[in-house]
Design a protein around this motif. Structure first.
Motif, short mmCIF file in Angstrom:
data_model
loop_
_atom_site.label_atom_id
_atom_site.label_comp_id
_atom_site.label_asym_id
_atom_site.label_seq_id
_atom_site.Cartn_x
_atom_site.Cartn_y
_atom_site.Cartn_z
N UNK A 1 34.36 39.20 53.12
CA UNK A 1 34.82 39.65 51.81
C UNK A 1 36.33 39.79 51.80
N UNK A 2 36.89 40.33 52.86
CA UNK A 2 38.35 40.49 52.94
C UNK A 2 39.03 39.13 52.84
N UNK A 3 38.43 38.10 53.40
CA UNK A 3 39.00 36.75 53.32
C UNK A 3 39.01 36.21 51.88
N UNK A 4 38.13 36.71 51.03
CA UNK A 4 38.08 36.23 49.65
C UNK A 4 39.00 37.01 48.71
N UNK A 5 39.59 38.10 49.15
CA UNK A 5 40.42 38.92 48.27
C UNK A 5 41.57 38.17 47.61
N UNK A 6 42.31 37.30 48.30
CA UNK A 6 43.37 36.57 47.58
C UNK A 6 42.83 35.75 46.41
N UNK A 7 41.70 35.11 46.61
CA UNK A 7 41.11 34.32 45.53
C UNK A 7 40.68 35.23 44.38
N UNK A 8 40.03 36.33 44.69
CA UNK A 8 39.59 37.26 43.64
C UNK A 8 40.78 37.84 42.88
N UNK A 9 41.86 38.14 43.57
CA UNK A 9 43.05 38.67 42.90
C UNK A 9 43.67 37.62 41.97
N UNK A 10 43.71 36.37 42.41
CA UNK A 10 44.25 35.32 41.55
C UNK A 10 43.36 35.07 40.33
N UNK A 11 42.05 35.12 40.51
CA UNK A 11 41.14 34.98 39.39
C UNK A 11 41.34 36.12 38.39
N UNK A 12 41.48 37.33 38.89
CA UNK A 12 41.73 38.49 38.03
C UNK A 12 43.05 38.34 37.29
N UNK A 13 44.08 37.92 37.98
CA UNK A 13 45.38 37.69 37.35
C UNK A 13 45.27 36.63 36.26
N UNK A 14 44.56 35.56 36.53
CA UNK A 14 44.36 34.51 35.52
C UNK A 14 43.62 35.03 34.30
N UNK A 15 42.63 35.89 34.51
CA UNK A 15 41.89 36.46 33.38
C UNK A 15 42.77 37.36 32.54
N UNK A 16 43.62 38.14 33.19
CA UNK A 16 44.52 39.03 32.46
C UNK A 16 45.52 38.21 31.65
N UNK A 17 46.09 37.19 32.26
CA UNK A 17 47.03 36.33 31.54
C UNK A 17 46.34 35.66 30.35
N UNK A 18 45.13 35.16 30.56
CA UNK A 18 44.38 34.52 29.47
C UNK A 18 44.09 35.51 28.35
#
Length: 141
Positions: free
Chosen positions: A86-103
């Motif tokens: 799970x810790x290895x996926x955190x950068x991807x999850x953070x970028x997905x969250x950032x993309x959703x906020x920007x959208x």
């Protein structure tokens, strides 16, 4: 009770998708993925939205099954592979969250710009007028 029903609906959809999807997509590739979408997501959507396990009031933000399926997949993999994965996926999850906020900021700005330029006229909310093939009486019931 609404929360419990929603949680149950998300959990059932997530567990079935995480258990069965790879059985279709693995051996059959893209065609298997499409078949899984029809065979799994169709009935899950019917159960959750048409039958009403997941309740989305008109005044709230609409949360579809993808969030529940995603959370179920994350939790399942934590149990199966450990928290290190799970810790290895955190950068991807953070970028997905950032993309959703920007959208969330860009989409209304684009819509306002299109309305201002007259390319798209303002549309009423979905529950204010019936869709094609439905009368006004149906929308009021």
């Amino acid at each position: 009770m609404k929360f419990f029903r929603g949680m149950l609906g998300y959990m059932i959809a997530g567990m079935i998708v995480m258990s069965v999807w790879d059985g279709f997509a693995g051996p059959y590739g893209i065609a298997g993925g499409y078949a899984a979408a029809i065979i799994i997501i169709g009935p899950m959507w019917f159960m959750n939205h048409h039958v009403g396990l997941i309740h989305n009031p008109d005044t709230d933000a609409f949360v579809d099954m993808a969030l529940g399926i995603g959370v179920t997949g994350i939790v399942r993999d934590i149990f199966l592979k450990g928290a290190g994965e799970f810790v290895d996926t955190l950068p991807t999850l953070l970028l997905v969250t950032l993309g959703a906020v920007i959208a969330g900021f860009v989409a209304p700005a684009v819509e306002r710009a299109l309305e201002k330029e007259g390319e798209v006229e303002h549309r009423a909310a979905a529950d204010e007028r019936p869709g094609p093939g439905y009368s006004d009486d149906y929308a009021k019931s």
